[in-house]
Motif scaffolding. Structure first.
Motif, PDB file in Angstrom:
ATOM      1  N   VAL A 111       8.247  -8.552   1.598  1.00 48.32           N
ATOM      2  CA  VAL A 111       9.489  -8.034   2.172  1.00 48.32           C
ATOM      3  C   VAL A 111       9.223  -6.616   2.680  1.00 48.32           C
ATOM      4  O   VAL A 111       8.719  -5.771   1.932  1.00 48.32           O
ATOM      5  N   LYS A 112       9.565  -6.367   3.943  1.00 46.92           N
ATOM      6  CA  LYS A 112       9.340  -5.057   4.530  1.00 46.92           C
ATOM      7  C   LYS A 112      10.533  -4.151   4.270  1.00 46.92           C
ATOM      8  O   LYS A 112      11.682  -4.542   4.452  1.00 46.92           O
ATOM      9  N   VAL A 113      10.245  -2.933   3.816  1.00 46.21           N
ATOM     10  CA  VAL A 113      11.271  -1.909   3.627  1.00 46.21           C
ATOM     11  C   VAL A 113      11.187  -0.956   4.815  1.00 46.21           C
ATOM     12  O   VAL A 113      10.148  -0.330   5.044  1.00 46.21           O
ATOM     13  N   ALA A 114      12.254  -0.870   5.584  1.00 47.87           N
ATOM     14  CA  ALA A 114      12.240  -0.065   6.810  1.00 47.87           C
ATOM     15  C   ALA A 114      12.086   1.430   6.490  1.00 47.87           C
ATOM     16  O   ALA A 114      12.473   1.894   5.407  1.00 47.87           O
TER      17      ALA A 114
ATOM     18  N   VAL B 197       9.900   2.049  -9.237  1.00 48.12           N
ATOM     19  CA  VAL B 197       9.059   2.326  -8.077  1.00 48.12           C
ATOM     20  C   VAL B 197       9.299   3.772  -7.656  1.00 48.12           C
ATOM     21  O   VAL B 197      10.398   4.306  -7.797  1.00 48.12           O
ATOM     22  N   THR B 198       8.273   4.378  -7.138  1.00 44.62           N
ATOM     23  CA  THR B 198       8.357   5.759  -6.663  1.00 44.62           C
ATOM     24  C   THR B 198       8.163   5.776  -5.156  1.00 44.62           C
ATOM     25  O   THR B 198       7.143   5.281  -4.654  1.00 44.62           O
TER      26      THR B 198
ATOM     27  N   LYS C  75       0.833  -1.206   0.000  1.00 40.66           N
ATOM     28  CA  LYS C  75       0.000   0.000   0.000  1.00 40.66           C
ATOM     29  C   LYS C  75       0.867   1.254   0.000  1.00 40.66           C
ATOM     30  O   LYS C  75       0.844   2.065   0.922  1.00 40.66           O
ATOM     31  N   GLY C  76       1.639   1.412  -1.044  1.00 35.11           N
ATOM     32  CA  GLY C  76       2.476   2.602  -1.153  1.00 35.11           C
ATOM     33  C   GLY C  76       3.808   2.420  -0.448  1.00 35.11           C
ATOM     34  O   GLY C  76       3.965   1.594   0.452  1.00 35.11           O
ATOM     35  N   LEU C  77       4.759   3.221  -0.845  1.00 41.09           N
ATOM     36  CA  LEU C  77       6.107   3.153  -0.296  1.00 41.09           C
ATOM     37  C   LEU C  77       6.550   4.586  -0.029  1.00 41.09           C
ATOM     38  O   LEU C  77       6.627   5.398  -0.952  1.00 41.09           O
ATOM     39  N   THR C  78       6.814   4.914   1.241  1.00 43.65           N
ATOM     40  CA  THR C  78       7.174   6.283   1.608  1.00 43.65           C
ATOM     41  C   THR C  78       8.479   6.295   2.384  1.00 43.65           C
ATOM     42  O   THR C  78       8.871   5.293   2.989  1.00 43.65           O
ATOM     43  N   ARG C  79       9.147   7.434   2.374  1.00 42.83           N
ATOM     44  CA  ARG C  79      10.403   7.576   3.114  1.00 42.83           C
ATOM     45  C   ARG C  79      10.155   7.509   4.614  1.00 42.83           C
ATOM     46  O   ARG C  79      10.908   6.863   5.350  1.00 42.83           O
ATOM     47  N   ARG C  80       9.085   8.138   5.105  1.00 42.69           N
ATOM     48  CA  ARG C  80       8.854   8.213   6.546  1.00 42.69           C
ATOM     49  C   ARG C  80       8.343   6.902   7.141  1.00 42.69           C
ATOM     50  O   ARG C  80       8.686   6.555   8.272  1.00 42.69           O
ATOM     51  N   ARG C  81       7.545   6.157   6.375  1.00 39.19           N
ATOM     52  CA  ARG C  81       6.935   4.946   6.942  1.00 39.19           C
ATOM     53  C   ARG C  81       7.487   3.651   6.347  1.00 39.19           C
ATOM     54  O   ARG C  81       7.213   2.572   6.857  1.00 39.19           O
TER      55      ARG C  81
ATOM     56  N   GLY D   2       7.523   0.595   3.735  1.00 42.32           N
ATOM     57  CA  GLY D   2       6.474  -0.089   2.985  1.00 42.32           C
ATOM     58  C   GLY D   2       6.819  -1.540   2.760  1.00 42.32           C
ATOM     59  O   GLY D   2       7.675  -2.112   3.466  1.00 42.32           O
ATOM     60  N   THR D   3       6.172  -2.164   1.787  1.00 40.40           N
ATOM     61  CA  THR D   3       6.398  -3.578   1.503  1.00 40.40           C
ATOM     62  C   THR D   3       6.536  -3.813   0.001  1.00 40.40           C
ATOM     63  O   THR D   3       5.980  -3.082  -0.813  1.00 40.40           O
ATOM     64  N   ILE D   4       7.297  -4.846  -0.340  1.00 36.19           N
ATOM     65  CA  ILE D   4       7.423  -5.339  -1.708  1.00 36.19           C
ATOM     66  C   ILE D   4       6.911  -6.771  -1.718  1.00 36.19           C
ATOM     67  O   ILE D   4       7.294  -7.578  -0.866  1.00 36.19           O
ATOM     68  N   ARG D   5       6.063  -7.095  -2.682  1.00 36.80           N
ATOM     69  CA  ARG D   5       5.481  -8.428  -2.738  1.00 36.80           C
ATOM     70  C   ARG D   5       5.815  -9.103  -4.064  1.00 36.80           C
ATOM     71  O   ARG D   5       5.903  -8.453  -5.095  1.00 36.80           O
TER      72      ARG D   5
END
Length: 261
Positions: free
Chosen positions: A225-228, A257-258, A181-187, A189-192
């Motif tokens: 895979v979780k992206v910290a 990816v953005t 559900k989106g990938l942000t610098r502050r939070r 995200g995940t890659i599936r």
């Protein structure tokens, strides 16, 4: 595909479509040019493609087709990538055998593959390379009863050993690469993605000269895979995922990816 030469223009205009699939459009091409020797010609060419030969062709020039076909390509028709090819598609192994082409398809799968099992690897028409299933090696010959013979008609040697299993040369299938559900610098995200077998997975995010790498042990089936948070800066990145199975066979996929703020 449209090519048009305006009135009074003396230059020629042309377009060439190679190794492609164009289906489900009311018209495949629109070619227009003036009539007369002092004006330019408009030409459209199709090579090693699958398309319906319908459209408008007016004025000087031509529409040509070389080793192309007009047949239902048998798309999967559903899921994340509905334009993948089903087994038995007439577009399998029908691209130009003399053209180098791309080494991977739209999903990052290796091409060419021998999709029609004729012994020759040849790229498919379209953006996706059909990935044939692993060959069915069966369970081997049944062991004979005492005093019997093998299928070849010879008596097995006492104390003999089973032949070694064939080497694993089939790369894992890596599919359905997408963001959560989106990938942000502050939070973060995940890659599936999905794997056909367990494999070591490396995820490389590249932007200019900078590369951020994540490594995980993937399982057969769906993987997340979780992206910290703060791992990636807010920007456009190129993500390359490489899966390596226990035998060292590799498969890869890539996409842009953005990362938002």
């Amino acid at each position: 595909m449209a090519v048009e030469v305006g009135t009074g223009v003396t230059a020629n205009a042309s377009a060439l479509l190679v190794n492609s699939i164009v289906r489900s459009f009311p018209a495949t091409y629109d070619r227009k040019a003036p009539v007369g020797g002092a004006t330019g010609n408009a030409t459209i060419g199709f090579q090693h493609s699958n398309f319906a030969p319908t459209g408008t062709s007016v004025g000087d020039g031509s529409v040509t087709s070389l080793t192309s076909i007009n047949s239902d390509p048998k798309f999967v028709g559903s899921g994340t990538d509905p334009y993948r090819l089903l087994p038995g598609s007439p577009s399998i192994d029908r691209a130009n055998p003399a053209a180098g082409g791309l080494a991977v398809d739209l999903l990052g799968a290796t091409r060419p593959r021998d999709g029609d099992a004729d012994g020759t690897a040849r790229s498919d028409q379209g953006a996706y390379e059909y990935q044939p299933p692993a060959p069915d090696l069966g369970s081997g010959p049944t062991a004979p009863e005492s005093g019997g013979t093998t299928d070849s008609g010879t008596t097995p040697a006492p104390g003999g050993t089973e032949p070694p299993a064939p080497a694993d040369t089939l790369a894992p299938k890596l599919t359905s690469l997408r963001l959560g559900k989106g990938l942000t610098r502050r939070r973060g995200g995940t890659i599936r993605f999905s794997l056909s077998e367990a494999a070591r997975v490396e995820l490389r995010f590249t932007r200019g000269k900078r590369t951020v790498t994540l490594r995980v042990n993937g399982i057969a089936g769906a993987n997340t895979v979780k992206v910290a948070k703060r791992k990636l800066g807010a920007a456009a990145w190129r993500l390359t995922v490489v899966a390596t199975d226990a035998a060292g066979n590799r498969a890869s996929m890539a996409r842009r990816v953005t990362v938002r703020r």
